[in-house]
Design a protein around this motif. Structure first.
Motif, PDB file in Angstrom:
ATOM      1  N   LYS A  85       4.697  -1.450 -11.569  1.00  0.00           N
ATOM      2  CA  LYS A  85       4.894  -0.143 -12.219  1.00  0.00           C
ATOM      3  C   LYS A  85       6.659  -0.142 -11.889  1.00  0.00           C
ATOM      4  CE  LYS A  85       3.469   3.491 -13.870  1.00  0.00           C
ATOM      5  NZ  LYS A  85       3.507   4.026 -15.332  1.00  0.00           N
ATOM      6  N   LYS A 142      -3.997  -0.372  -5.623  1.00  0.00           N
ATOM      7  CA  LYS A 142      -3.497   0.527  -5.896  1.00  0.00           C
ATOM      8  C   LYS A 142      -1.894  -0.691  -5.359  1.00  0.00           C
ATOM      9  CE  LYS A 142      -3.979   4.342  -3.995  1.00  0.00           C
ATOM     10  NZ  LYS A 142      -4.195   5.529  -2.782  1.00  0.00           N
ATOM     11  N   ASP A 185      -5.923   0.045  -1.915  1.00  0.00           N
ATOM     12  CA  ASP A 185      -5.225   0.008  -1.555  1.00  0.00           C
ATOM     13  C   ASP A 185      -4.323  -1.025  -1.605  1.00  0.00           C
ATOM     14  OD1 ASP A 185      -6.112   2.908  -1.196  1.00  0.00           O
ATOM     15  OD2 ASP A 185      -5.145   3.123   1.307  1.00  0.00           O
ATOM     16  N   TYR A 193       1.403  -0.164  -7.918  1.00  0.00           N
ATOM     17  CA  TYR A 193       2.411   0.075  -7.851  1.00  0.00           C
ATOM     18  C   TYR A 193       3.970  -0.606  -8.145  1.00  0.00           C
ATOM     19  CZ  TYR A 193       0.112   3.361  -4.725  1.00  0.00           C
ATOM     20  OH  TYR A 193      -1.069   4.503  -4.072  1.00  0.00           O
ATOM     21  N   GLN A 232       0.592  -0.652  -0.168  1.00  0.00           N
ATOM     22  CA  GLN A 232       0.041   0.015  -0.393  1.00  0.00           C
ATOM     23  C   GLN A 232       0.882   1.489  -0.115  1.00  0.00           C
ATOM     24  OE1 GLN A 232      -3.578  -0.982   3.055  1.00  0.00           O
ATOM     25  NE2 GLN A 232      -1.833  -1.558   3.619  1.00  0.00           N
ATOM     26  N   ASN A 233       2.369   1.252   0.717  1.00  0.00           N
ATOM     27  CA  ASN A 233       2.696   2.381   0.174  1.00  0.00           C
ATOM     28  C   ASN A 233       3.858   2.802  -0.637  1.00  0.00           C
ATOM     29  OD1 ASN A 233       5.048   3.771   1.042  1.00  0.00           O
ATOM     30  ND2 ASN A 233       4.848   3.855   3.501  1.00  0.00           N
ATOM     31  N   ARG A 234       3.374   3.350  -1.059  1.00  0.00           N
ATOM     32  CA  ARG A 234       4.196   3.536  -2.266  1.00  0.00           C
ATOM     33  C   ARG A 234       5.688   3.644  -2.690  1.00  0.00           C
ATOM     34  NH1 ARG A 234       3.088   8.339  -6.990  1.00  0.00           N
ATOM     35  NH2 ARG A 234       1.204   8.249  -6.305  1.00  0.00           N
ATOM     36  N   GLN A 235       5.831   4.689  -1.266  1.00  0.00           N
ATOM     37  CA  GLN A 235       7.411   4.712  -1.503  1.00  0.00           C
ATOM     38  C   GLN A 235       8.416   3.961  -0.962  1.00  0.00           C
ATOM     39  OE1 GLN A 235       5.225   7.100  -0.177  1.00  0.00           O
ATOM     40  NE2 GLN A 235       5.988   8.583  -1.664  1.00  0.00           N
TER      41      GLN A 235
END
Ligand code: NDP
Ligand code: 8X3
Length: 251
Positions: free
Chosen positions: A121, A114, A110, A118, A62-65
């Motif tokens: 990608k 998402k 998320d 992420y 869930q944490n893009r970074q």
């Protein structure tokens, strides 16, 4: 030459079984999840048992970074990823629309939608650079037919279905295969997570029939991943024999 697989959600259930299956066939494994201890334990078992390298990576999808930092920092000898399995996911609760918890909805969207976007990608540049690769996305029968009180979980898996189709189209020029596997009821930690640790409620889901087991889905994923270069299974719905779809189960 040995191949490399990156599996999200490898600390239990399908992801763990997929790691075991592929490591057993000589694939190097990048195993990811949030529970570092479980991943370390699995990495040790696989390395002791098979002549493969295993790299545990701890991050929350869930944490893009966190996702881009972990995957972006892969050592050079881990960058040739042949197969990405977007498997991390969960259901939280099974409540009617008016009673469902908004935090549960956020977490499911998320993570299942998402998070999958992420990770894809972040991994894609390694595949497009080599003009080859394979992505397997874990959908669900819940992404083919909506059931009562399935609301946000079903929607998240419909999104996995749509995004798998979209990826398949967009990635054609890069010769990247995209397969969506849509399992029916399978006995993993899934229902324990969905019912927030209520063991009785979780066990009741599988009462009266023989469900799928994690190894069944690992076998299916392995079959999809080991077909000839020119063959891609696009979409696969897999249920136990007692189940017809997301609603009908013969008990
Ligand atoms: P499990 O609960 O056994 O495994 C889920 C895995 O996802 C765990 O390894 C967990 O790791 C990981 N995960 C969950 N949230 C996150 C997060 N935020 N970041 C990183 N990893 C996360 O369930 P299953 O193996 O059954 O589920 C795997 C996939 O299959 C899911 O997408 C699920 O929706 C789907 N599915 C399951 C079915 C079933 O009946 N079991 C049927 C159809 C589809 P950790 O907790 O360590 O982060
Ligand atoms: C998991 C299967 O039927 O609980 O995706 O939605 S079901």
């Amino acid at each position: 030459m040995k191949k490399t697989i990156l599996i999200t959600g490898a600390s239990s259930g399908f992801g763990k079984a997929i790691a075991e299956k592929f490591a057993g066939a000589g694939w190097h494994c990048i195993i990811t999840g949030r529970r570092a201890g479980k991943l370390q334990e699995l990495a040790k078992t696989l390395q002791d048992q098979y002549a493969v390298r295993v790299l545990p990576l701890v991050f929350d999808v869930q944490n893009r970074q966190e996702v881009f930092a972990a995957i972006g920092a892969l050592p050079d000898d881990w960058k040739s990823i042949d197969l990405l399995v977007n498997n991390a996911g969960l259901a939280l609760g099974k409540d009617s629309f008016e009673n469902a918890d908004l935090n549960d909805w956020d977490t499911m969207i998320d993570t299942n939608v998402k998070g999958m976007m992420y990770v894809t990608k972040a991994v894609l540049p390694y595949m497009t650079a080599r003009k080859k690769g394979h992505i397997i996305n874990m959908g669900s029968v819940a992404g083919k037919l909506v059931y009562r009180e399935g609301n946000a979980y079903c929607a998240s898996k419909f999104a996995v279905d749509a995004l798998s189709h979209s990826m398949r189209i967009d990635l054609l020029p890069h010769r990247i295969k995209v397969t969506a596997i849509h399992p029916g009821a399978a006995e993993t930690e899934f229902s324990r997570v969905r019912f927030k640790g209520d063991e009785q409620k979780a066990a009741a889901v599988y009462d009266g029939f023989t469900p799928l087991y994690a190894g069944d889905i690992a076998d299916v994923a392995f079959y999809c991943a080991t077909l000839p270069e020119n063959v891609c299974i696009n979409d696969l719905v897999v249920t136990c024999t007692a189940q017809a779809d997301g609603i009908y189960v013969h008990k």
